[in-house]
Design a protein around this motif. Structure first.
Motif, PDB file in Angstrom:
ATOM      1  N   ALA A   1       0.602  -0.543  -0.262  1.00 15.97           N
ATOM      2  CA  ALA A   1       0.200  -0.027  -0.035  1.00 15.97           C
ATOM      3  C   ALA A   1       1.070   1.098   0.042  1.00 15.97           C
ATOM      4  CB  ALA A   1      -0.586   0.325   1.535  1.00 15.97           C
ATOM      5  N   ALA A   2       1.854   1.499   0.258  1.00 15.34           N
ATOM      6  CA  ALA A   2       2.843   2.806   0.563  1.00 15.34           C
ATOM      7  C   ALA A   2       3.252   2.938  -1.136  1.00 15.34           C
ATOM      8  CB  ALA A   2       4.172   2.585   1.086  1.00 15.34           C
ATOM      9  N   ALA A   3       3.629   1.760  -1.729  1.00 15.83           N
ATOM     10  CA  ALA A   3       4.152   2.214  -2.413  1.00 15.83           C
ATOM     11  C   ALA A   3       3.802   2.483  -3.660  1.00 15.83           C
ATOM     12  CB  ALA A   3       4.656   0.772  -3.468  1.00 15.83           C
ATOM     13  N   ALA A   4       2.180   2.072  -3.725  1.00 19.14           N
ATOM     14  CA  ALA A   4       0.654   2.471  -3.872  1.00 19.14           C
ATOM     15  C   ALA A   4       0.701   4.335  -4.116  1.00 19.14           C
ATOM     16  CB  ALA A   4      -0.607   1.788  -4.241  1.00 19.14           C
ATOM     17  N   LEU A   5       0.688   4.052  -2.713  1.00 15.23           N
ATOM     18  CA  LEU A   5       0.743   5.128  -2.051  1.00 15.23           C
ATOM     19  C   LEU A   5       1.406   6.810  -2.172  1.00 15.23           C
ATOM     20  CD1 LEU A   5      -1.995   7.151  -0.255  1.00 15.23           C
ATOM     21  CD2 LEU A   5      -0.214   6.743   1.478  1.00 15.23           C
ATOM     22  N   VAL A   6       2.573   6.349  -2.757  1.00 15.38           N
ATOM     23  CA  VAL A   6       3.690   7.366  -2.881  1.00 15.38           C
ATOM     24  C   VAL A   6       3.078   7.652  -4.620  1.00 15.38           C
ATOM     25  CG1 VAL A   6       6.435   7.583  -3.790  1.00 15.38           C
ATOM     26  CG2 VAL A   6       5.478   6.675  -1.325  1.00 15.38           C
ATOM     27  N   ILE A   7       2.562   7.122  -5.210  1.00 13.61           N
ATOM     28  CA  ILE A   7       2.870   7.180  -6.786  1.00 13.61           C
ATOM     29  C   ILE A   7       1.123   7.932  -7.338  1.00 13.61           C
ATOM     30  CG2 ILE A   7       2.495   6.148  -9.339  1.00 13.61           C
ATOM     31  CD1 ILE A   7       5.582   5.806  -8.194  1.00 13.61           C
ATOM     32  N   ALA A   8       0.540   7.429  -6.332  1.00 10.65           N
ATOM     33  CA  ALA A   8      -0.276   8.281  -6.110  1.00 10.65           C
ATOM     34  C   ALA A   8      -0.574   9.572  -5.565  1.00 10.65           C
ATOM     35  CB  ALA A   8      -1.701   7.346  -4.988  1.00 10.65           C
ATOM     36  N   GLY A   9       0.096   9.585  -5.104  1.00  6.61           N
ATOM     37  CA  GLY A   9       0.177  11.786  -5.165  1.00  6.61           C
ATOM     38  C   GLY A   9       0.389  12.548  -5.523  1.00  6.61           C
ATOM     39  N   SER A  10       1.719  11.974  -7.037  1.00  8.27           N
ATOM     40  CA  SER A  10       1.568  12.052  -8.000  1.00  8.27           C
ATOM     41  C   SER A  10       0.685  12.100  -9.363  1.00  8.27           C
ATOM     42  CB  SER A  10       3.324  11.725  -8.805  1.00  8.27           C
ATOM     43  OG  SER A  10       3.821  11.988  -9.879  1.00  8.27           O
ATOM     44  N   ILE A  11       0.431  11.205  -9.177  1.00  4.04           N
ATOM     45  CA  ILE A  11      -0.556  11.035 -10.105  1.00  4.04           C
ATOM     46  C   ILE A  11      -2.047  11.827 -10.235  1.00  4.04           C
ATOM     47  CG2 ILE A  11      -2.857   9.665 -11.147  1.00  4.04           C
ATOM     48  CD1 ILE A  11      -1.250   7.246 -10.576  1.00  4.04           C
ATOM     49  N   LEU A  12      -2.441  12.218  -8.746  1.00  9.49           N
ATOM     50  CA  LEU A  12      -3.421  13.081  -8.241  1.00  9.49           C
ATOM     51  C   LEU A  12      -3.122  14.722  -8.401  1.00  9.49           C
ATOM     52  CD1 LEU A  12      -6.040  13.359  -6.618  1.00  9.49           C
ATOM     53  CD2 LEU A  12      -4.741  13.631  -4.606  1.00  9.49           C
ATOM     54  N   HIS A  13      -1.713  15.186  -8.483  1.00 15.09           N
ATOM     55  CA  HIS A  13      -1.275  16.080  -8.530  1.00 15.09           C
ATOM     56  C   HIS A  13      -1.745  16.750 -10.419  1.00 15.09           C
ATOM     57  CE1 HIS A  13       1.669  18.970  -9.741  1.00 15.09           C
ATOM     58  NE2 HIS A  13       1.381  20.099  -9.177  1.00 15.09           N
TER      59      HIS A  13
END
Length: 314
Positions: free
Chosen positions: A204-216
């Motif tokens: 989940a942590a790996a997905a969360l890091v990338i999610a921040g960039s995608i959401l931005h």
């Protein structure tokens, strides 16, 4: 009183027409490949949260190419008795839909990552039998994720080049979606590998890091799409700076020997920039108006409907 229809938009130059046809074919290939990738992810995802969110992301990535193909077909119908100003805005609506989809992907990934971490949900990764051999399912997941990253990398790179050639923002957003696809796959591989090392939270942590960039990226594109629908000042494709075309048009017109001052107010309509040129010449002739329009059309194929008014900007 009669309803006056707007003149048809300028035809795209041959090079841009070819690029548009290539973009449409790429969107068709995107639908095919991402549908196959989604099916592969569904059968391989097991109990991995990263795999699940990657599947959702792959399904949402179908939205921009579908919207692009619909917008391109709709735009070709041009001006008629209902759409009296034409259908050049079709790609602006496509841009808004793509931006909403990208933002939705980012929000889904952030939600899933936070939910898994806060609820301390342990992903279950078992074993499968492949060709008579018992194999850890994590290897199958990582292989599926690696395969899923290939089409977005290739298609996204090609779309980005065409977006620059066409100066078309929805295609640029579609390329951003491709980047989100392969980044999510990479994060998923890291997460599944973390599970293999006993780090339940790595998934989940790996997905969360990338999610921040995608959401931005999604929020940035959404802000840009809303901005364009309000006829704001044109910007470059990556929105790093104002589009230089309006300033260049103003300089070219101001250099005319009979000019007594001018200003321009342009906005984006899909491929094109349209708007008004404000002149200070009180005795403007029809020939001079046509000269201004001829200058605008000679500067760049993107300059389309240019009106001329006897007024000066505030």
């Amino acid at each position: 009183m009669s309803i006056a229809r707007r003149p048809p938009s300028r035809a795209l130059p041959a090079e841009q027409q070819h690029a548009l046809r290539r973009a449409e074919r790429l969107c068709g290939w995107t639908l095919l490949w991402m549908s196959l990738v989604s099916a592969l992810m569904y059968f391989a995802m097991g109990g991995s949260q990263a795999m699940k969110t990657a599947l959702i992301e792959d399904l949402l990535s179908l939205v921009p190419p579908i919207a692009f193909l619909v917008a391109s077909r709709f735009r070709r119908k041009g001006v008629d008795h209902e759409y009296i100003t034409g259908r050049e805005r079709a790609f602006d609506v496509n841009f808004l839909i793509s931006a909403v989809a990208l933002t939705g992907v980012g929000l889904a990934l952030v939600y899933d990552g936070l939910h898994t971490l806060l609820s301390a949900t342990r992903p279950v990764v078992g074993t499968v039998v492949v060709a008579g051999h018992v194999v850890w399912q994590g290897w199958v997941m990582m292989a599926a994720l690696a395969v899923s990253a290939v089409p977005p990398i290739i298609l996204g790179h090609k779309k980005l080049a065409l977006a620059k050639q066409l100066s078309l923002k929805p295609l640029h957003t579609d390329a951003d979606m491709g980047k989100a696809d392969w980044m999510t796959a990479a994060a998923g591989i890291v997460g599944v590998a973390g599970i293999g090392f006993g780090l339940w939270w790595a998934d989940a942590a790996a997905a969360l890091v990338i999610a921040g960039s995608i959401l931005h990226d999604g929020v940035s594109n959404l802000r840009g799409a809303v901005r364009d629908l309000h006829d704001a000042r044109p910007q470059q494709l990556d929105r790093s700076d104002p589009d230089p075309l309006p300033a260049r048009l103003c300089r070219e017109i101001a250099a005319l020997p009979w000019m007594e001052g001018c200003g321009v107010r342009l906005h984006e309509e899909g491929f094109h920039l349209s708007g008004i040129v404000l002149l200070g010449n009180r005795n403007l002739t029809a020939a001079q108006v046509e000269e201004v329009r001829a200058i605008a059309h000679a500067i760049d194929w993107r300059l389309d409907q240019i009106d001329v008014s006897l007024d000066t900007p505030a």
